[in-house]
Design a protein around this motif. Structure first.
Motif, PDB file in Angstrom:
ATOM      1  N   ALA A  63      -3.516   0.621   3.681  1.00 11.03           N
ATOM      2  CA  ALA A  63      -2.685  -0.054   2.669  1.00 11.03           C
ATOM      3  C   ALA A  63      -2.120   0.727   1.756  1.00 11.03           C
ATOM      4  O   ALA A  63      -1.038   0.735   1.687  1.00 11.03           O
ATOM      5  CB  ALA A  63      -3.430  -1.278   1.913  1.00 11.03           C
TER       6      ALA A  63
ATOM      7  N   ARG B  38      -1.607   3.774   2.903  1.00 12.56           N
ATOM      8  CA  ARG B  38      -0.906   4.720   3.958  1.00 12.56           C
ATOM      9  C   ARG B  38      -1.453   6.378   3.823  1.00 12.56           C
ATOM     10  O   ARG B  38      -0.781   7.232   4.109  1.00 12.56           O
ATOM     11  CB  ARG B  38       0.597   4.702   3.832  1.00 12.56           C
ATOM     12  CG  ARG B  38       1.235   3.348   3.777  1.00 12.56           C
ATOM     13  CD  ARG B  38       2.693   3.588   4.385  1.00 12.56           C
ATOM     14  NE  ARG B  38       3.470   4.043   3.558  1.00 12.56           N
ATOM     15  CZ  ARG B  38       4.942   4.466   3.857  1.00 12.56           C
ATOM     16  NH1 ARG B  38       5.438   4.054   4.811  1.00 12.56           N
ATOM     17  NH2 ARG B  38       5.571   4.963   2.836  1.00 12.56           N
TER      18      ARG B  38
ATOM     19  N   ASN C  69       2.113   1.357   9.909  1.00 16.38           N
ATOM     20  CA  ASN C  69       2.298   1.502   8.544  1.00 16.38           C
ATOM     21  C   ASN C  69       3.125   2.647   8.153  1.00 16.38           C
ATOM     22  O   ASN C  69       3.462   2.967   7.160  1.00 16.38           O
ATOM     23  CB  ASN C  69       1.060   1.380   7.661  1.00 16.38           C
ATOM     24  CG  ASN C  69       0.160   2.717   8.070  1.00 16.38           C
ATOM     25  OD1 ASN C  69       0.453   3.430   8.840  1.00 16.38           O
ATOM     26  ND2 ASN C  69      -0.980   2.671   7.153  1.00 16.38           N
TER      27      ASN C  69
ATOM     28  N   GLN D 112      -3.552  -5.889   9.057  1.00 16.46           N
ATOM     29  CA  GLN D 112      -2.944  -6.405   8.109  1.00 16.46           C
ATOM     30  C   GLN D 112      -1.262  -6.089   8.072  1.00 16.46           C
ATOM     31  O   GLN D 112      -0.550  -7.029   7.809  1.00 16.46           O
ATOM     32  CB  GLN D 112      -3.176  -5.484   6.671  1.00 16.46           C
ATOM     33  CG  GLN D 112      -4.767  -5.521   6.266  1.00 16.46           C
ATOM     34  CD  GLN D 112      -4.956  -4.596   5.023  1.00 16.46           C
ATOM     35  OE1 GLN D 112      -5.278  -4.706   4.175  1.00 16.46           O
ATOM     36  NE2 GLN D 112      -5.099  -3.406   5.433  1.00 16.46           N
ATOM     37  N   PHE D 113      -0.813  -4.753   8.364  1.00 18.22           N
ATOM     38  CA  PHE D 113       0.588  -4.691   8.978  1.00 18.22           C
ATOM     39  C   PHE D 113       1.049  -5.261  10.012  1.00 18.22           C
ATOM     40  O   PHE D 113       2.362  -5.658   9.749  1.00 18.22           O
ATOM     41  CB  PHE D 113       0.873  -3.177   8.912  1.00 18.22           C
ATOM     42  CG  PHE D 113       0.748  -2.568   7.362  1.00 18.22           C
ATOM     43  CD1 PHE D 113       1.848  -2.405   6.748  1.00 18.22           C
ATOM     44  CD2 PHE D 113      -0.590  -1.864   7.205  1.00 18.22           C
ATOM     45  CE1 PHE D 113       1.863  -1.772   5.680  1.00 18.22           C
ATOM     46  CE2 PHE D 113      -0.426  -1.208   5.930  1.00 18.22           C
ATOM     47  CZ  PHE D 113       0.548  -1.224   5.030  1.00 18.22           C
TER      48      PHE D 113
ATOM     49  N   GLU E  53       0.339  -8.508  10.684  1.00 12.00           N
ATOM     50  CA  GLU E  53       0.485  -9.867  10.087  1.00 12.00           C
ATOM     51  C   GLU E  53       1.859  -9.749   9.429  1.00 12.00           C
ATOM     52  O   GLU E  53       2.685 -10.775   9.591  1.00 12.00           O
ATOM     53  CB  GLU E  53      -0.710 -10.093   9.072  1.00 12.00           C
ATOM     54  CG  GLU E  53      -0.481 -11.424   8.555  1.00 12.00           C
ATOM     55  CD  GLU E  53      -1.446 -11.894   7.508  1.00 12.00           C
ATOM     56  OE1 GLU E  53      -1.539 -13.021   7.301  1.00 12.00           O
ATOM     57  OE2 GLU E  53      -2.345 -10.962   7.234  1.00 12.00           O
ATOM     58  N   LEU E  54       2.126  -8.753   8.663  1.00 17.86           N
ATOM     59  CA  LEU E  54       3.580  -8.735   7.835  1.00 17.86           C
ATOM     60  C   LEU E  54       4.562  -8.596   9.004  1.00 17.86           C
ATOM     61  O   LEU E  54       5.681  -9.333   8.672  1.00 17.86           O
ATOM     62  CB  LEU E  54       3.493  -7.471   7.113  1.00 17.86           C
ATOM     63  CG  LEU E  54       2.462  -7.318   5.863  1.00 17.86           C
ATOM     64  CD1 LEU E  54       2.668  -5.921   5.229  1.00 17.86           C
ATOM     65  CD2 LEU E  54       2.698  -8.457   4.838  1.00 17.86           C
TER      66      LEU E  54
ATOM     67  N   GLY F  67       6.954  -3.713   6.774  1.00 15.23           N
ATOM     68  CA  GLY F  67       6.685  -4.974   6.574  1.00 15.23           C
ATOM     69  C   GLY F  67       7.693  -5.897   7.293  1.00 15.23           C
ATOM     70  O   GLY F  67       7.665  -7.056   7.317  1.00 15.23           O
TER      71      GLY F  67
ATOM     72  N   ASN G  51       0.447   0.829  -3.280  1.00 15.57           N
ATOM     73  CA  ASN G  51      -0.098   0.059  -2.248  1.00 15.57           C
ATOM     74  C   ASN G  51       0.824  -0.803  -1.414  1.00 15.57           C
ATOM     75  O   ASN G  51       1.237  -1.602  -1.822  1.00 15.57           O
ATOM     76  CB  ASN G  51      -1.059  -0.911  -3.020  1.00 15.57           C
ATOM     77  CG  ASN G  51      -2.056  -1.735  -1.921  1.00 15.57           C
ATOM     78  OD1 ASN G  51      -1.635  -2.086  -0.978  1.00 15.57           O
ATOM     79  ND2 ASN G  51      -3.208  -1.722  -2.109  1.00 15.57           N
ATOM     80  N   CYS G  52       1.119   0.049  -0.125  1.00 13.56           N
ATOM     81  CA  CYS G  52       2.336  -0.503   0.665  1.00 13.56           C
ATOM     82  C   CYS G  52       2.020  -2.019   1.045  1.00 13.56           C
ATOM     83  O   CYS G  52       3.085  -2.743   1.002  1.00 13.56           O
ATOM     84  CB  CYS G  52       2.391   0.388   1.789  1.00 13.56           C
ATOM     85  SG  CYS G  52       3.789  -0.026   2.800  1.00 13.56           S
ATOM     86  N   TYR G  53       0.814  -2.237   1.349  1.00 17.01           N
ATOM     87  CA  TYR G  53       0.535  -3.385   1.861  1.00 17.01           C
ATOM     88  C   TYR G  53       0.776  -4.657   0.902  1.00 17.01           C
ATOM     89  O   TYR G  53       1.357  -5.493   1.004  1.00 17.01           O
ATOM     90  CB  TYR G  53      -0.756  -3.509   2.535  1.00 17.01           C
ATOM     91  CG  TYR G  53      -1.205  -4.990   2.830  1.00 17.01           C
ATOM     92  CD1 TYR G  53      -0.640  -5.483   4.037  1.00 17.01           C
ATOM     93  CD2 TYR G  53      -2.113  -5.662   2.157  1.00 17.01           C
ATOM     94  CE1 TYR G  53      -0.807  -7.093   4.549  1.00 17.01           C
ATOM     95  CE2 TYR G  53      -2.503  -6.720   2.330  1.00 17.01           C
ATOM     96  CZ  TYR G  53      -1.796  -7.567   3.439  1.00 17.01           C
ATOM     97  OH  TYR G  53      -2.431  -8.659   3.896  1.00 17.01           O
TER      98      TYR G  53
ATOM     99  N   ALA H  45       3.316  -7.688   0.963  1.00 19.19           N
ATOM    100  CA  ALA H  45       3.036  -8.941   1.099  1.00 19.19           C
ATOM    101  C   ALA H  45       3.356  -9.719  -0.150  1.00 19.19           C
ATOM    102  O   ALA H  45       3.840 -10.814  -0.011  1.00 19.19           O
ATOM    103  CB  ALA H  45       1.438  -8.899   1.021  1.00 19.19           C
TER     104      ALA H  45
END
Length: 716
Positions: free
Chosen positions: A463, A465, A473, A570-571, A573-574, A616, A700-702, A706
């Motif tokens: 998250a 990176r 990501n 996670q990414f 899903e984005l 994202g 926190n990129c994720y 989000a």
């Protein structure tokens, strides 16, 4: 022609290659390295902490391995650090054992007959979820027929699977979950070869099945009984057939570290040794029937070291059980990692699998599966199968790894890491043993908790990176053309296979079959296989044989399962949210970059911001060279974007941010304003001016992406 005055005179011996360089000690190298760091602590900049708790050094030397006695061992000698055969791959090249994951026997057979003449050296079949648990296709309570493997339920299926395949020349590797004995009965009933000619593995792994799914059909003790009967039969009738698999996939795919993966595999192996001993089989007969299966991911040197450490520790364990040197030799099957693969930019998976295959070979695997690049998307096609298979062929033929003995041996880095992983793995293995062994530890959620802590840290680093996943990501390609996905329609296949099973059942002598199954149920374990083969010849199915041996199906030994996951989830899903949003609205969610001033002064931040947002699934509109806040605000408004990232040097932000933010939010109160950078002395002032987010290297990129998706209605 110019004369080189440093060249040796004609007829003189050439100087050794490095004589022109003055030798340097480690202390001299470190002093030079610290000088280039300009005050940054050596430990902070050049040491890397791993998920295994190790500190990777930037350089290793002979002193690091001087006290390690195993380094002096030879290939083919205990503790088998350097391989289980003295001549390594020169005598025994690793088997090219590509999984053929098609849902029907006919489809697997077609792929096998195409691939065996083209580099495949072992037929590798994975049973589907239904068959692994001992269900016939028309018995399963959920649509799992054809899921993650091949549906096999009858001798007719076995004959379709192996039509045209010469078992005297082609080793088999069939992973059966808990269904090894019923499957062996179907295989023998098909009369395809003399059992003594069978090579490879018909492999049961009830502990692995339990870890992955959280339950077994029938008590674990019954599974052990079947495994012992299968193993005893192989000892007597099929000297080249292995029967016990210790697969660590469930741990690896749940996010385990290399140390956790290794320790839990060793503990599972010990559980099988004890269970077989309790049923009258000795270690020298059982251990050679065992095959360890490891998923190989990244980082490269950690993975090489893990396989070497596994051999060394297993030799130690078998010796403690009283096993001789032959029994101490670990057989390793490797497959490239599912954890590391991505749905987006899937062609990058070819590169990942190549590096992982290289690590598996350097570590000394005995057989190997290389994932097709589209494995995450569904079934492979002939092209993706060929590319994956050819990775192995190239490593053997073009890179000449088939002509090398222990290619990693003697590397200071690899030897030191091998020792470190072995020490940490042994300590964790002993902790599992103190808890009563692997099954007791699983029941107490010990491995699950250990792995969850590692997985959570992995996802956090992804998250942030700090762990980079190309195409997920970092360095995202929103214009990519996805390969064609070929998912299995399990519901339709279950209906189709159910019809086939109905025809099979209608054609049998029901009374004779009932009598044969009753004989199996009333017989002693040493007679199970003889009786099961007789029943299979009368048309008994895999599910009927499993039911006869275990009684009515009901989940037992229930634990918390280890859910298989992937690093990029996670990414992904984005990205999926953004693509669904585009399908609903006609366009992707959009971000406008307000680059203030000359290109040279904002380009680095604008490029960073673009890559950050694209991770994202946001489309990025770049605006550049604005000289006033008014000009930038108007361009942002014209773009239609409701997310604006301001990009400029820190020293210009106090003059730019307040008026530009005010203009943006006055024009549209729903506009989200983001600042590229994190000038610590200005943060409160910018927040007061209306800045909503800050994106920077430590962000926190994720989490930020989000939040933006939730705010803008992208995440439906």
């Amino acid at each position: 022609m110019t004369h080189d005055p440093t060249a040796p005179a004609p007829g003189a011996a050439a100087a050794p290659l490095f004589d022109m360089f003055a030798p340097a000690s480690y202390d001299e190298w470190r002093a030079a390295a610290e000088k280039t760091l300009k005050g940054v602590p050596f430990e902070k900049k050049l040491l890397t902490k791993t998920y295994e708790g190790l500190q990777l050094q930037p350089i290793y030397n002979a002193a690091d391995v001087a006290e390690l006695p195993q380094v002096a061992s030879l290939p083919g000698q205990a503790p088998f650090l350097r391989g289980t055969h003295a001549a390594g791959y020169l005598a025994r090249p690793w088997m090219v054992a590509q999984e053929l994951p098609y849902p029907t026997a006919g489809a697997v057979n077609q792929a096998a007959r195409e691939d065996l003449p083209r580099g495949l050296t072992m037929l590798h079949v994975v049973l589907d979820e239904a068959s692994r648990h001992g269900f016939d296709p028309d018995q399963v309570p959920a649509p799992i027929v054809g899921l993650r493997g091949t549906s096999l339920a009858s001798s007719a299926d076995i004959m379709a699977l192996l039509e045209g395949v010469d078992l005297a020349k082609t080793p088999l590797r069939i992973t059966t979950g808990s269904s090894g004995l019923p499957l062996l009965a179907l295989l023998l009933a098909a009369h395809l070869c003399d059992p003594a000619q069978l090579r490879g593995g018909l492999l049961m792994d009830p502990i692995g099945l339990l870890a992955a799914h959280g339950a077994l059909q029938g008590p674990l003790a019954q599974n052990y009984d079947e495994l012992a009967a299968l193993t005893a039969w192989a000892i007597a009738n099929a000297p080249h057939l292995q029967t016990i698999e210790v697969a660590s996939y469930a741990y690896h795919n749940a996010g385990a570290s290399a140390v956790q993966d290794l320790a839990f595999a060793l503990a599972s192996g010990v559980a099988y040794l004890r269970a077989m001993q309790e049923r009258g089989l000795d270690v020298n007969s059982v251990a050679p029937r065992m095959q360890f299966a490891f998923a190989v991911g990244a980082p490269f040197f950690i993975e090489v070291a893990r396989l070497r450490a596994a051999r060394m520790l297993w030799a130690r364990i078998v010796a403690a059980f009283g096993g001789d040197e032959q029994a101490q030799r670990m057989h390793i099957h490797a497959r490239t990692s599912a954890w590391t693969k991505t749905r987006n930019d899937a062609h990058n998976n070819m590169l990942r699998s190549t590096a992982e295959a290289f690590a598996a070979v350097m570590g000394g695997c005995d057989s190997l599966h290389v994932s097709p690049f589209d494995e995450v998307l569904g079934l492979p096609d002939a092209f993706s199968r060929r590319i994956a298979r050819n990775v192995q062929v190239i490593l053997q033929e073009e890179c000449s790894f088939g002509r090398i003995i222990d290619p990693a041996g003697g590397s200071w880095t690899v030897e030191k890491l091998t020792d470190a992983i072995a020490r940490e793995g042994w300590a964790l293995f002993q902790e599992v043993e103190r808890q009563g062994g692997m099954v007791a530890a699983l029941a107490a959620d010990f491995p699950q908790a250990q792995i969850k802590a590692t997985r959570d840290e992995r996802f956090n680093q992804i998250a942030l990176r700090r762990d980079v996943i190309i195409g997920a990501n970092m360095f995202v390609n929103l214009k990519e053309q996805q390969p064609t996905a070929r998912p299995v329609d399990c519901e339709a296949l279950q209906v189709e296979r159910g019809v086939e099973m109905g025809h099979l059942r209608a054609a049998r002598d029901a009374q004779a079959l009932k009598s044969a199954l009753a004989d199996v149920a009333g017989s002693a374990p040493q007679e199970w296989i003889t009786g099961a083969v007789a029943a299979a010849r009368l048309g008994a199915t895999l599910g009927e044989l499993a039911l006869t041996l275990r009684g009515p199906a009901s989940p037992t030994n229930c634990i918390s399962p280890l859910r298989a996951q992937r690093a990029a989830e996670q990414f992904e899903e984005l990205r999926s949210n953004a693509e669904q949003y585009a399908a609903r609205t006609g366009s992707r969610p959009t971000v406008f970059l307000a680059g203030m001033g000359p290109l040279a002064q904002h380009k680095a931040r604008a490029d960073f911001a673009a890559g950050f947002c694209e991770a994202g699934g946001f489309a990025v509109i770049s605006g550049s060279g604005f000289t006033t806040p008014e000009e930038a605000a108007q361009a942002a408004q014209d773009s239609g974007a409701t997310i604006v990232v301001i990009c400029a040097p820190d020293d210009q932000y106090p003059a730019i941010v307040p008026p530009l933010t005010n203009l943006l939010k006055t024009a549209n109160a729903a506009t989200t304003v983001i600042l590229a950078g994190y000038p610590t002395d200005q943060i409160e002032a910018h927040r007061a001016a209306g800045v909503d987010e800050f994106i920077h290297l430590r962000a926190n990129c994720y989490a930020i992406l989000a939040r933006l998706q939730q705010l803008k209605g992208v995440a439906a």
